[in-house]
Design a protein around this motif. Structure first.
Motif, mmCIF file in Angstrom:
data_model
loop_
_atom_site.group_PDB
_atom_site.id
_atom_site.type_symbol
_atom_site.label_atom_id
_atom_site.label_comp_id
_atom_site.label_asym_id
_atom_site.label_seq_id
_atom_site.Cartn_x
_atom_site.Cartn_y
_atom_site.Cartn_z
ATOM 1 N N ILE A 13 -0.565 9.195 -3.078
ATOM 2 C CA ILE A 13 0.599 8.425 -2.646
ATOM 3 C C ILE A 13 0.302 6.931 -2.743
ATOM 4 O O ILE A 13 1.193 6.106 -2.903
ATOM 5 C CB ILE A 13 0.978 8.780 -1.187
ATOM 6 C CG1 ILE A 13 1.408 10.250 -1.100
ATOM 7 C CG2 ILE A 13 2.107 7.897 -0.677
ATOM 8 C CD1 ILE A 13 1.632 10.721 0.327
ATOM 9 N N CYS A 14 -0.976 6.579 -2.655
ATOM 10 C CA CYS A 14 -1.408 5.181 -2.624
ATOM 11 C C CYS A 14 -0.810 4.393 -3.784
ATOM 12 O O CYS A 14 -0.881 4.805 -4.948
ATOM 13 C CB CYS A 14 -2.929 5.101 -2.669
ATOM 14 S SG CYS A 14 -3.573 3.417 -2.768
ATOM 15 N N ALA A 15 -0.219 3.223 -3.452
ATOM 16 C CA ALA A 15 0.420 2.380 -4.468
ATOM 17 C C ALA A 15 -0.560 1.414 -5.105
ATOM 18 O O ALA A 15 -0.182 0.615 -5.966
ATOM 19 C CB ALA A 15 1.575 1.610 -3.837
ATOM 20 N N CYS A 77 -0.605 -0.572 5.485
ATOM 21 C CA CYS A 77 -0.335 0.314 4.347
ATOM 22 C C CYS A 77 1.167 0.461 4.107
ATOM 23 O O CYS A 77 1.919 0.878 4.996
ATOM 24 C CB CYS A 77 -0.961 1.687 4.590
ATOM 25 S SG CYS A 77 -0.686 2.843 3.230
ATOM 26 N N GLN A 78 1.615 0.115 2.916
ATOM 27 C CA GLN A 78 3.043 0.137 2.584
ATOM 28 C C GLN A 78 3.584 1.557 2.412
ATOM 29 O O GLN A 78 4.792 1.772 2.495
ATOM 30 C CB GLN A 78 3.282 -0.672 1.306
ATOM 31 C CG GLN A 78 2.879 -2.130 1.426
ATOM 32 C CD GLN A 78 3.637 -2.848 2.535
ATOM 33 O OE1 GLN A 78 4.834 -3.073 2.426
ATOM 34 N NE2 GLN A 78 2.949 -3.192 3.603
ATOM 35 N N THR A 79 2.701 2.521 2.148
ATOM 36 C CA THR A 79 3.149 3.903 1.982
ATOM 37 C C THR A 79 2.797 4.770 3.191
ATOM 38 O O THR A 79 2.919 5.990 3.142
ATOM 39 C CB THR A 79 2.536 4.510 0.697
ATOM 40 O OG1 THR A 79 1.144 4.195 0.633
ATOM 41 C CG2 THR A 79 3.214 3.953 -0.528
ATOM 42 N N GLU A 80 2.358 4.104 4.256
ATOM 43 C CA GLU A 80 2.097 4.768 5.550
ATOM 44 C C GLU A 80 1.138 5.951 5.437
ATOM 45 O O GLU A 80 1.339 7.009 6.038
ATOM 46 C CB GLU A 80 3.423 5.196 6.191
ATOM 47 C CG GLU A 80 4.354 4.023 6.471
ATOM 48 C CD GLU A 80 5.638 4.423 7.174
ATOM 49 O OE1 GLU A 80 5.938 5.639 7.217
ATOM 50 O OE2 GLU A 80 6.331 3.536 7.673
ATOM 51 N N ILE A 81 0.089 5.771 4.674
ATOM 52 C CA ILE A 81 -0.944 6.800 4.562
ATOM 53 C C ILE A 81 -1.797 6.786 5.831
ATOM 54 O O ILE A 81 -2.194 5.714 6.288
ATOM 55 C CB ILE A 81 -1.836 6.545 3.325
ATOM 56 C CG1 ILE A 81 -1.005 6.551 2.049
ATOM 57 C CG2 ILE A 81 -2.956 7.579 3.235
ATOM 58 C CD1 ILE A 81 -1.760 6.132 0.807
ATOM 59 N N PRO A 82 -2.092 7.934 6.408
ATOM 60 C CA PRO A 82 -2.988 7.981 7.580
ATOM 61 C C PRO A 82 -4.436 7.763 7.139
ATOM 62 O O PRO A 82 -5.246 8.681 7.074
ATOM 63 C CB PRO A 82 -2.767 9.387 8.136
ATOM 64 C CG PRO A 82 -2.364 10.199 6.949
ATOM 65 C CD PRO A 82 -1.576 9.274 6.070
ATOM 66 N N LEU A 83 -4.749 6.527 6.835
ATOM 67 C CA LEU A 83 -6.016 6.208 6.165
ATOM 68 C C LEU A 83 -7.236 6.514 7.009
ATOM 69 O O LEU A 83 -8.291 6.860 6.475
ATOM 70 C CB LEU A 83 -6.014 4.742 5.727
ATOM 71 C CG LEU A 83 -5.109 4.440 4.528
ATOM 72 C CD1 LEU A 83 -4.893 2.942 4.375
ATOM 73 C CD2 LEU A 83 -5.704 5.020 3.249
ATOM 74 N N ILE A 84 -7.129 6.390 8.335
ATOM 75 C CA ILE A 84 -8.288 6.693 9.187
ATOM 76 C C ILE A 84 -8.728 8.140 8.960
ATOM 77 O O ILE A 84 -9.912 8.423 8.765
ATOM 78 C CB ILE A 84 -7.958 6.454 10.670
ATOM 79 C CG1 ILE A 84 -7.671 4.970 10.924
ATOM 80 C CG2 ILE A 84 -9.113 6.920 11.550
ATOM 81 C CD1 ILE A 84 -7.055 4.683 12.279
ATOM 82 N N ASP A 85 -7.749 9.050 8.964
ATOM 83 C CA ASP A 85 -8.069 10.469 8.722
ATOM 84 C C ASP A 85 -8.600 10.679 7.307
ATOM 85 O O ASP A 85 -9.504 11.489 7.084
ATOM 86 C CB ASP A 85 -6.829 11.339 8.938
ATOM 87 C CG ASP A 85 -6.465 11.492 10.405
ATOM 88 O OD1 ASP A 85 -7.340 11.237 11.256
ATOM 89 O OD2 ASP A 85 -5.310 11.851 10.702
#
Length: 375
Positions: A13-15, A77-85
Motif C-alpha cells: 500500500i506504501c506510496a 503516513c499518508q496511506t495510514e499503514i500501521p507501521l509500528i506493527d
C-alpha cells in the motif's frame, strides 16, 4: 522469506512518499536504508524475491534495526499503514531467518536465563520496604527497568498506592519481564513464554486490574497481551492502567489531596504511552492539578520526539541513541523549564544520561515521584 500477511498486505500500500522522513534515525543516519521508506522497499524486495535472504549483508540488517519503533512515521503516513506493527512483525520474520543483532541476542539470552533483559539475577523485591498482599484484585507490575535501573520509580509507586489506600499485590520474584524488549527486537517466542508465566501468576493471585508505572510494560500488557492471549487460546479479562491514568481518576473523583508544585515543567511524551497508546492528556491534567506551569516543547503529543532508547536501539546503537536523546534535551532546554517530567523509566534513564553527556542542568523526573512526594 515468509512474512506475516499484515506485513505483505501493508507493504504494497506504501506510496513511497517522503513524509516518513520524520524518522529520528534517518535524521542522523541520512541513508535511505535507515528510513521507513527504505525499510518498506527492502520488505517488498524480499516478498517479490528480488532480494534473497542470503543476499542481505550486515549493514542492511543493521539499518533495518536502527528504528526505535517510536511511531513518528505512522503519524504522518499518508496511506495510514500501521507501521509500528509492520516493523515489529518484519523483525520477527528476520529473526526467524537468523538475522539477529549481537546486542539483541544477548538481551534474549539474558532474559531466558534470568527473566530480565538486563541479566539481573538478584531478587526482584530487593527495594521493597514493606509487605504487600499475597492476593488482591489490583496488581502492581514494576517491570525490569524500574526494578533494576530506576528503582525510585518503583518505590514511589508502591508508596503512592499505600497512601491512596489501594489494596494491591506485587508478584516479587514471581514477576517476570513483560516481554516488551523481546517483542520490539523480533524475539517473539521468548515473549510468549513470559506472557504465560505472568498470566498464570496474576490468575493465581486473583488479579483483575494491573497497574504499571512503565510505558513499555503498559503498551505490552494492554495491547500485545490480549492479542497473544487470543492467539494462544487464553481468556483475557484484565483491566490495565498506567499509573498516570489511575492518578488522574483519583484526582477527578476527589480522593487525592495534593500539595502544589511551584515549578515550570515541560512534559516528555513516551512513545509507548503516547503514540502507541494515545495517552497524552492524563499526565498533563495531573500536572495542572498540581499547579505546575507547563511549557510545551516544540514537538509534543503525537509529534513528540523520541528519546532514542526504544526498539533495541540503545542496546545495539548507543551513539545513535545518545544523539537522539541529546536532541530531545536541547528541545527541552529551549522551553526554559526547570524540569522534564515523563512517565517512563526508560525515558528517564536515557534522557538523564543524555543531559549528563550534554552537560545540561536539566534533569528528568517521573510523574509518580512528584505525585507521591506531594500527596
Amino acid at each position: 522469506m515468509k512474512f506475516e500477511k499484515l506485513v505483505e498486505d501493508e507493504a504494497f500500500i506504501c506510496a513511497q512518499c517522503n513524509f516518513c522522513r520524520v524518522c529520528p534515525a534517518f535524521k542522523h543516519e541520512d541513508w535511505e536504508s535507515a528510513s521507513p521508506r527504505g525499510r518498506i522497499y527492502l520488505i517488498k524486495s524480499l516478498i517479490r524475491g528480488e532480494i534473497k535472504p542470503e543476499d542481505l549483508d550486515e549493514e542492511i540488517i543493521q539499518d533495518f534495526f536502527k528504528c526505535t519503533t517510536c511511531g513518528e512515521c505512522e503519524v504522518v503516513c499518508q496511506t495510514e499503514i500501521p507501521l509500528i506493527d509492520v516493523w515489529e512483525k518484519a523483525r520477527a520474520s528476520l529473526v526467524k531467518e537468523g538475522f539477529i543483532l549481537p546486542a539483541h541476542k544477548r538481551i534474549g539470552e539474558a532474559a531466558k536465563k534470568t527473566g530480565c533483559p538486563y541479566g539481573e539475577d538478584r531478587s526482584r523485591d530487593w527495594w521493597l520496604d514493606f509487605e504487600v498482599s499475597e492476593k488482591a484484585e489490583v496488581a502492581y507490575f514494576a517491570g525490569c527497568t524500574a526494578t533494576f535501573r530506576t528503582v525510585e520509580i518503583a518505590k514511589n509507586t508502591v508508596e503512592f498506592l499505600k497512601k491512596a489506600g489501594i489494596d494491591f499485590t506485587y508478584a516479587k520474584n514471581d514477576e517476570i519481564c513483560c516481554g516488551s524488549p523481546l517483542l520490539r527486537t523480533g524475539q517473539r517466542e521468548i515473549a510468549y513464554e513470559f506472557f504465560k508465566k505472568n498470566y498464570e501468576e496474576w490468575k493465581r493471585r486473583g488479579v483483575k486490574k494491573i497497574v504499571t508505572s512503565c510505558s513499555g510494560c503498559y503498551r505490552t500488557i494492554k495491547r500485545d497481551y490480549p492479542e497473544i492471549a487470543k492467539e494462544l487460546g487464553y481468556e483475557w479479562d484484565f483491566e490495565v492502567y498506567h499509573v498516570s491514568q489511575l492518578i488522574h481518576e483519583l484526582i477527578k473523583s476527589g480522593e487525592l489531596r495534593l500539595e502544589k508544585l511551584n515549578k515550570t515543567v515541560t512534559y516528555h511524551d513516551p512513545c509507548h504511552l503516547g503514540r502507541h497508546m494515545k495517552v497524552y492528556e492524563e499526565p498533563r491534567e495531573v500536572l495542572k492539578a498540581l499547579g505546575a506551569d507547563i511549557v510545551e516543547m516544540e514537538n509534543n503529543r503525537e509529534e513528540a520526539s523520541c528519546c532514542g532508547a526504544g526498539g533495541g536501539v540503545k542496546a545495539q546503537f548507543k551513539e545513535l541513541a545518545m544523539k537522539m536523546g541529546i536532541d530531545r534535551i536541547s528541545e527541552a532546554e529551549k522551553t526554559g523549564a526547570e524540569l522534564i517530567v515523563s512517565c517512563c523509566p526508560f525515558c528517564k534513564l536515557h534522557l538523564n544520561q543524555a543531559a549528563e553527556e550534554k552537560n545540561s542542568k536539566l534533569r528528568v523526573v517521573d510523574l509518580i515521584e512528584i505525585v507521591n512526594q506531594l500527596l
